[in-house]
Write an enzyme that holds these catalytic residues in place. Sequence first.
Site, PDB file in Angstrom:
ATOM      1  N   GLY A  43       0.857  -1.196   0.000  1.00 18.55           N
ATOM      2  CA  GLY A  43       0.000   0.000   0.000  1.00 18.55           C
ATOM      3  C   GLY A  43       0.881   1.230   0.000  1.00 18.55           C
ATOM      4  O   GLY A  43       2.045   1.182  -0.403  1.00 18.55           O
TER       5      GLY A  43
ATOM      6  N   ILE B  37       2.167   2.838   2.532  1.00 20.51           N
ATOM      7  CA  ILE B  37       3.301   2.726   3.457  1.00 20.51           C
ATOM      8  C   ILE B  37       4.315   1.708   2.935  1.00 20.51           C
ATOM      9  O   ILE B  37       5.520   1.978   2.911  1.00 20.51           O
ATOM     10  CB  ILE B  37       2.811   2.359   4.874  1.00 20.51           C
ATOM     11  CG1 ILE B  37       1.946   3.496   5.443  1.00 20.51           C
ATOM     12  CG2 ILE B  37       3.992   2.092   5.807  1.00 20.51           C
ATOM     13  CD1 ILE B  37       1.206   3.148   6.731  1.00 20.51           C
TER      14      ILE B  37
ATOM     15  N   ILE C 206       5.229  -3.553  11.297  1.00 21.11           N
ATOM     16  CA  ILE C 206       4.861  -2.157  11.590  1.00 21.11           C
ATOM     17  C   ILE C 206       3.377  -1.950  11.327  1.00 21.11           C
ATOM     18  O   ILE C 206       2.906  -0.821  11.294  1.00 21.11           O
ATOM     19  CB  ILE C 206       5.671  -1.156  10.732  1.00 21.11           C
ATOM     20  CG1 ILE C 206       5.542  -1.481   9.236  1.00 21.11           C
ATOM     21  CG2 ILE C 206       7.126  -1.149  11.127  1.00 21.11           C
ATOM     22  CD1 ILE C 206       4.858  -0.430   8.448  1.00 21.11           C
ATOM     23  N   ALA C 207       2.631  -3.054  11.144  1.00 16.79           N
ATOM     24  CA  ALA C 207       1.233  -2.942  10.709  1.00 16.79           C
ATOM     25  C   ALA C 207       0.268  -3.008  11.896  1.00 16.79           C
ATOM     26  O   ALA C 207      -0.082  -1.984  12.486  1.00 16.79           O
ATOM     27  CB  ALA C 207       0.946  -4.030   9.696  1.00 16.79           C
ATOM     28  N   ARG C 208      -0.129  -4.221  12.232  1.00 11.76           N
ATOM     29  CA  ARG C 208      -0.964  -4.452  13.417  1.00 11.76           C
ATOM     30  C   ARG C 208      -0.503  -5.765  14.030  1.00 11.76           C
ATOM     31  O   ARG C 208      -0.243  -6.739  13.302  1.00 11.76           O
ATOM     32  CB  ARG C 208      -2.446  -4.554  13.040  1.00 11.76           C
ATOM     33  CG  ARG C 208      -3.131  -3.223  12.736  1.00 11.76           C
ATOM     34  CD  ARG C 208      -3.245  -2.319  13.972  1.00 11.76           C
ATOM     35  NE  ARG C 208      -3.955  -1.075  13.683  1.00 11.76           N
ATOM     36  CZ  ARG C 208      -3.369   0.055  13.284  1.00 11.76           C
ATOM     37  NH1 ARG C 208      -2.068   0.108  13.103  1.00 11.76           N
ATOM     38  NH2 ARG C 208      -4.104   1.142  13.077  1.00 11.76           N
TER      39      ARG C 208
ATOM     40  N   GLU D 148      -1.769  -5.175  22.815  1.00  7.45           N
ATOM     41  CA  GLU D 148      -1.150  -3.866  23.024  1.00  7.45           C
ATOM     42  C   GLU D 148      -1.867  -3.155  24.141  1.00  7.45           C
ATOM     43  O   GLU D 148      -3.100  -3.162  24.148  1.00  7.45           O
ATOM     44  CB  GLU D 148      -1.241  -3.005  21.754  1.00  7.45           C
ATOM     45  CG  GLU D 148      -0.133  -3.290  20.774  1.00  7.45           C
ATOM     46  CD  GLU D 148      -0.144  -2.370  19.565  1.00  7.45           C
ATOM     47  OE1 GLU D 148      -0.670  -1.246  19.682  1.00  7.45           O
ATOM     48  OE2 GLU D 148       0.375  -2.776  18.534  1.00  7.45           O
TER      49      GLU D 148
ATOM     50  N   HIS E 212       4.456   0.925  19.410  1.00  2.00           N
ATOM     51  CA  HIS E 212       3.544   1.441  18.376  1.00  2.00           C
ATOM     52  C   HIS E 212       3.775   2.938  18.137  1.00  2.00           C
ATOM     53  O   HIS E 212       2.895   3.763  18.409  1.00  2.00           O
ATOM     54  CB  HIS E 212       2.076   1.166  18.751  1.00  2.00           C
ATOM     55  CG  HIS E 212       1.165   1.176  17.542  1.00  2.00           C
ATOM     56  ND1 HIS E 212       0.018   0.426  17.470  1.00  2.00           N
ATOM     57  CD2 HIS E 212       1.236   1.853  16.359  1.00  2.00           C
ATOM     58  CE1 HIS E 212      -0.579   0.641  16.299  1.00  2.00           C
ATOM     59  NE2 HIS E 212       0.144   1.496  15.613  1.00  2.00           N
TER      60      HIS E 212
HETATM   61  C1  GLV Z   1      -1.210   3.674  13.061  1.00  2.00           C
HETATM   62  O1  GLV Z   1      -0.934   2.561  13.402  1.00  2.00           O
HETATM   63  C2  GLV Z   1      -2.275   4.023  12.189  1.00  2.00           C
HETATM   64  O2  GLV Z   1      -3.040   3.159  11.748  1.00  2.00           O
HETATM   65  O3  GLV Z   1      -2.412   5.218  11.918  1.00  2.00           O
HETATM   66  C1  GLV Z   2      -1.331   0.495   3.952  1.00  2.02           C
HETATM   67  O1  GLV Z   2      -0.258   0.011   4.163  1.00  2.02           O
HETATM   68  C2  GLV Z   2      -1.598   1.850   3.451  1.00  2.02           C
HETATM   69  O2  GLV Z   2      -0.739   2.706   3.572  1.00  2.02           O
HETATM   70  O3  GLV Z   2      -2.695   2.081   2.927  1.00  2.02           O
END
Ligand code: GLV
Ligand code: GLV
Length: 328
Positions: free
Chosen positions: A159, A161, A239-241, A270, A289
């Site tokens: 995506g 990110i 770094i996601a969930r 968490e 996080h």
């Molecule tokens: C952080 O984890 C977000 O989803 O903004």
């Molecule tokens: C997910 O990784 C996004 O940035 O939408």
Amino acid sequence: MSNKPFVIVSHTLPEAWLAKLVETCEVLVGPETAVTPALSPELEAQLPHADGLMTMLTVRVDEALLAKAPNLRVVSNMAVGTDNVDKAACTARGIPVGNTPGVLTEGTADLAMAILLAVARRLPEASRDAREGRWTTWSPTGWLGADLNGATLGIIGLGQIGSAIAHRARAFGLNIVYHNRSRYPDKEQALKATWLPLPDLLAQSDFVMVSTPLTPDTHHLINAAALQMMKPTAILVNIARGPVVDSNALLTALRDGWIQAAALDVTDPEPLPADHPLYALPNCFITPHIGSAANGTRRAMAELAVENLLLGVQGERLKHCVNTAVYQ
Ligand code: GLV
Ligand code: GLV
């Protein structure tokens, strides 16, 4: 109460970040250290009057909460992920749900590279050794880590990110492979990224980066079977969930050497309690996080969440809405 719209913000935020909201709305903000996943009791008591609700990713927005807020016209989540929000329940009530994509992309990608580098080059251990008196000589074989140049980074979820991570990774000389439900031919070219089926990505990658949203499909995507497909020298970065990775399987994988190390900015649960066994492993590096925790990034997220919130209370289409079915 005045006839201004009344909105609830789940957490205390710097005043400047909420400036536009305060101009036109009656605003109730949560406590400095908010209790989650529920709203604090003072906020909950005001839900019956709320026209709008701004939440952080730790607040669970479910049918029980919505039932207490019959006037609610918008839920604005100050996060890109909205797995904390029951979108179907919101849609059923005609409530649009906003999120904050884009503005946190670069900051989160920075953090992803930071923890990948930290673990690849064993920074936490090296720093601790220096501070604690174990730097007694320069050693040609001391604190040897992994090279990035020429290694392969597997990105699960390309995506916004994931793409920003790929962009940075190219500059470090990494080869990029990725797995995603849909393929992105244009990104494949621009980022020189090769799509692979997940098992092949896991088997070929020196570093595996998890940057996919949490959905029923991605829950425990990285389970024992997946971890066993990875190289024994591999480093896993999440770094996601947290729940995209099965914590118990990861614990075994790190203990028994199925993989070399992990860098986790997100965990399940968490916060991860201080006595959790993952902390006891020298090859597991955990941050709380903080992917988007940079000043400008967080402010931009707050301002975008405010924008969504204001549009919602005015009955206008949100700038970023994750349940667009609500408009049909
Ligand atoms: C952080 O984890 C977000 O989803 O903004
Ligand atoms: C997910 O990784 C996004 O940035 O939408």
